[in-house]
Design a protein around this motif. Sequence first.
Motif, mmCIF file in Angstrom:
data_model
loop_
_atom_site.group_PDB
_atom_site.id
_atom_site.type_symbol
_atom_site.label_atom_id
_atom_site.label_comp_id
_atom_site.label_asym_id
_atom_site.label_seq_id
_atom_site.Cartn_x
_atom_site.Cartn_y
_atom_site.Cartn_z
ATOM 1 N N GLN A 1 0.838 -1.191 0.000
ATOM 2 C CA GLN A 1 0.000 0.000 0.000
ATOM 3 C C GLN A 1 0.879 1.248 0.000
ATOM 4 O O GLN A 1 1.753 1.428 0.855
ATOM 5 N N LEU A 2 0.658 2.134 -0.970
ATOM 6 C CA LEU A 2 1.375 3.404 -1.091
ATOM 7 C C LEU A 2 0.362 4.538 -1.143
ATOM 8 O O LEU A 2 -0.657 4.436 -1.845
ATOM 9 N N ILE A 3 0.627 5.625 -0.409
ATOM 10 C CA ILE A 3 -0.288 6.770 -0.378
ATOM 11 C C ILE A 3 0.542 8.041 -0.513
ATOM 12 O O ILE A 3 1.492 8.248 0.257
ATOM 13 N N ARG B 1 5.917 17.220 0.036
ATOM 14 C CA ARG B 1 5.199 16.080 -0.513
ATOM 15 C C ARG B 1 6.088 14.849 -0.499
ATOM 16 O O ARG B 1 7.302 14.935 -0.730
ATOM 17 N N ALA B 2 5.484 13.683 -0.246
ATOM 18 C CA ALA B 2 6.232 12.428 -0.189
ATOM 19 C C ALA B 2 5.247 11.286 -0.406
ATOM 20 O O ALA B 2 4.047 11.499 -0.662
ATOM 21 N N VAL B 3 5.756 10.074 -0.313
ATOM 22 C CA VAL B 3 4.946 8.859 -0.428
ATOM 23 C C VAL B 3 5.192 8.021 0.817
ATOM 24 O O VAL B 3 6.352 7.767 1.182
ATOM 25 N N LEU C 1 8.224 6.589 5.291
ATOM 26 C CA LEU C 1 8.259 7.589 4.224
ATOM 27 C C LEU C 1 9.340 7.209 3.221
ATOM 28 O O LEU C 1 10.485 6.919 3.585
ATOM 29 N N LYS C 2 8.973 7.224 1.948
ATOM 30 C CA LYS C 2 9.872 6.781 0.899
ATOM 31 C C LYS C 2 10.441 7.971 0.104
ATOM 32 O O LYS C 2 9.775 9.015 -0.052
ATOM 33 N N VAL D 1 -0.497 14.162 6.133
ATOM 34 C CA VAL D 1 -1.868 14.184 5.640
ATOM 35 C C VAL D 1 -1.851 13.839 4.160
ATOM 36 O O VAL D 1 -0.819 13.936 3.477
ATOM 37 N N THR D 2 -2.992 13.431 3.653
ATOM 38 C CA THR D 2 -3.089 13.094 2.228
ATOM 39 C C THR D 2 -2.935 14.347 1.377
ATOM 40 O O THR D 2 -3.454 15.414 1.695
#
Length: 305
Positions: free
Chosen positions: A189-191, A201-203, A214-215, A230-231
């Motif tokens: 799962q990635l968001i 911003r990150a994934v 965090l990737k 947050v999204t």
Amino acid sequence: MSATGHIGHTPPPFFKRGPAPLVRLAFFVTLALLLLVADLRFRTLEVARMAVATVLWPLQKAVLLPVAGAGEAGNYFSDLAGLLQENATLRQRQLAQANLLLRQAHLEDENRRLRALLAMQERLAVPAQAAEILYAARDPFTRRVIIDRGLTHGLETGQAVIDDLGVVGQITRVFPLTSEVTLLTDKNQLIPVQVARSGLRAVVAGAGSGAMELKFLPANADVQPDDTLVTSGLDGIYLPGLPVARVISIDRNNSFSFARIEAMPLAGVERHGQVLVLGRRIAPELPEEPVDPGKKPAKAKRSAR
């Protein structure tokens, strides 16, 4: 008659009977009457009665001691049986009350979460419907749960699932009456997210053990412990601004290109039983692709006659 002959006819002394029985009866009756009258009038025998009662009191206690002991033993065993029965009844009542208290606490907690879900549903800009988690998926290497909503309730794959605290996961498989939700902590799962403090911003990806990571962030990225993720809304699935996770540790090792940043989900991903399934976001109308002036427009195909 001579004296010798007279003595020989006298009966032996041990055969003498004394006064006649009637005389003795009359004497003792008279004595008893006199004693009764004297005691009634002058209380002459009160001292003697008290003295006799005092002397005989230890003897009376000794005689009554076995009877009193038997009575006390009977009362003791009777009271003991009654106390044991009462303790058993009170223990059963306590267990029943404890069960009611536990159920009441569970119901109060569930009602609180439902009220929070309803409050969040009113704040959302998209339609949502409540669902309940039935059980976890049978695969021990994944983080997935089954909810009690499916195709008959209008659900589709890709819909976001949240609770009153934040994002829970995403629907990845739909059945007629149930649906499978992949949780945030699943490894697949990635968001897309962003740091609420800095807007970076990150994934974020699931670590498979209740945590997240965090990737693809450099070692000097503007991320600090306790930052809220947050999204970002760039994926078109999750609404922007939904709480996802909180940063718990950062490893800025210069020998690696990216920092190792761990986070914990804010929502009750693996705890609560009620969730909200968000409806599809309405995609905004995209502007038409600009036409390159140096490029000739493609000719329309001739229609067949």
